[in-house]
Write an enzyme that holds these catalytic residues in place. Sequence first.
Site, PDB file in Angstrom:
ATOM      1  N   ASP A  45      10.070 -24.208   6.016  1.00 31.55           N
ATOM      2  CA  ASP A  45      10.598 -23.757   4.719  1.00 31.55           C
ATOM      3  C   ASP A  45       9.925 -24.424   3.519  1.00 31.55           C
ATOM      4  O   ASP A  45      10.601 -24.921   2.610  1.00 31.55           O
ATOM      5  CB  ASP A  45      12.102 -24.042   4.627  1.00 31.55           C
ATOM      6  N   GLU A 215      16.095 -13.752   4.411  1.00 27.45           N
ATOM      7  CA  GLU A 215      16.281 -15.074   3.797  1.00 27.45           C
ATOM      8  C   GLU A 215      14.940 -15.516   3.209  1.00 27.45           C
ATOM      9  O   GLU A 215      13.990 -14.748   3.140  1.00 27.45           O
ATOM     10  CB  GLU A 215      16.759 -16.076   4.860  1.00 27.45           C
TER      11      GLU A 215
END
Length: 496
Positions: A45, A215
Amino acid sequence: MRSLASSLLLAIAGLTLSPALTAATTPSFATSEAGNPFVDGFYADPDTKFYNNEYWVFPTSSYAYDQQTYLDAFSSPDLVHWTKHPNILVASDFKWARRAVWAPAPISRNGKYYLYFGANDIQTDSELGGIGVGVAERPEGPYKDAIGEPLIGKYYNGAQPIDQAVFIDDDGQAYIYYGGHSHANVAKLNEDMTSFGKFSDGTTFKEITPENYVEGILMVKRNGTYYLFWSEGGWGGPDYAVSYAMADSPTGPFKRRAKILQQDAAVATGSGHNGVIHVPNTDTYYIVYHRHPLGNGVGDNDRHLAYDRLYFNKDGTIQPVKMLVHDNFNDGNMIGWTAYGGTWDPKGNALKAGNSAGGKALLNTNFGDLDFSADIVIPSSNGGDAGLVFRASDPAVGADAYNGYYAGISTSGKLVLGKASAGSWTQLASVKADIQPGKQYRVRVAAKKNAISVYAGDSTTAQIHVSDGSFESGMDGVRVYQTDAVFDNVKVEHLE
């Protein structure tokens, strides 16, 4: 890179230049030239910023949720040499956060540095957690709780409060984008960066969910166009990928354009949740993302950081990203490589191998049709050889302890192609070559199905052509046999 002569002298002598001397002020690479992963460890991420003339990457620490209680960061002056900054934010400094500290989003304003993050992975509005914000005096922290509670602690428009990105537009208006559970929101941040403004219709959270959104949202502005990136597929699976939309407004509407980053069965799987690095004062961009290496079998959390070049078409659309495999060892390490015998030292900005009866260093790739090359120097004329291993499997320590092909050069005057099978060696071809000690040669293999061609030196014509179908795909790497050697500028690509 520095000049060839200085590179070879340093490599052979085992010396290295300091990062300050090798730093490129405007790096322009096709990929991470010093290899992907570009930092060591389990991370995911990533988001990025350019702070104080350095490139910063802020990732999630990729472990089980209860172990995700801190954030590290990495900085680099040149996108090659990276410094780790551990524990820049720890959950214990946020009385409401206890685990699942995810997806840091950095931003700087009014002389302060802010880091937004998700924590606790809340599934309902009755749970404590969501998106928090830390504030610090320096990019490396320590980041402390700016407001004493989550900034966004509930579901709005169905969006789980995770995976945030923060963006300040040219007019000074700041926005926060976020959302899991297949819903995405945008909200205005006030000048203090810790409270919300409202849109013209009186709402605080505006839903902007594009098609296939899951996401991992990100906003980038280029040439007046707003680019929204997001991840599709399952975060732990091989189909995790990145898509994007373009808009004329920071709040959309965002219509999905295309999927631009996805798994490559020859390189890595699960490539998603991206950041973008922009080299200041240029039109050079890189997509930074996490991915799963091939064949490790460690599970969902075996995620590592990589970056590749992001190319734009004339109309502003983005070309599909190629996950490339390069390594010039300028970072002085062998992250991503596994050694099988021999002594290997990359600290001279090249990969130096000690004398060995069969030392190998391999990348966990799975190329079939490939274009594979490297610069090779054999310093002494002791009759040994050095070269490239490709389409290899089942490697072990030993001269021919693998199944696959080998193409190499020797100072005895030969260019050779052969194959190894469980310790047994079969020569497929050998030609005379004017190989001299201490001189660098570019050795290249082009293999398409059964057709294998080998080049050495500056020749654009292959010196060896062989048809052999023993091995269809496998790992790639370098090998020495009864000699020392220096390898540089390793490059593996699909053969088009």
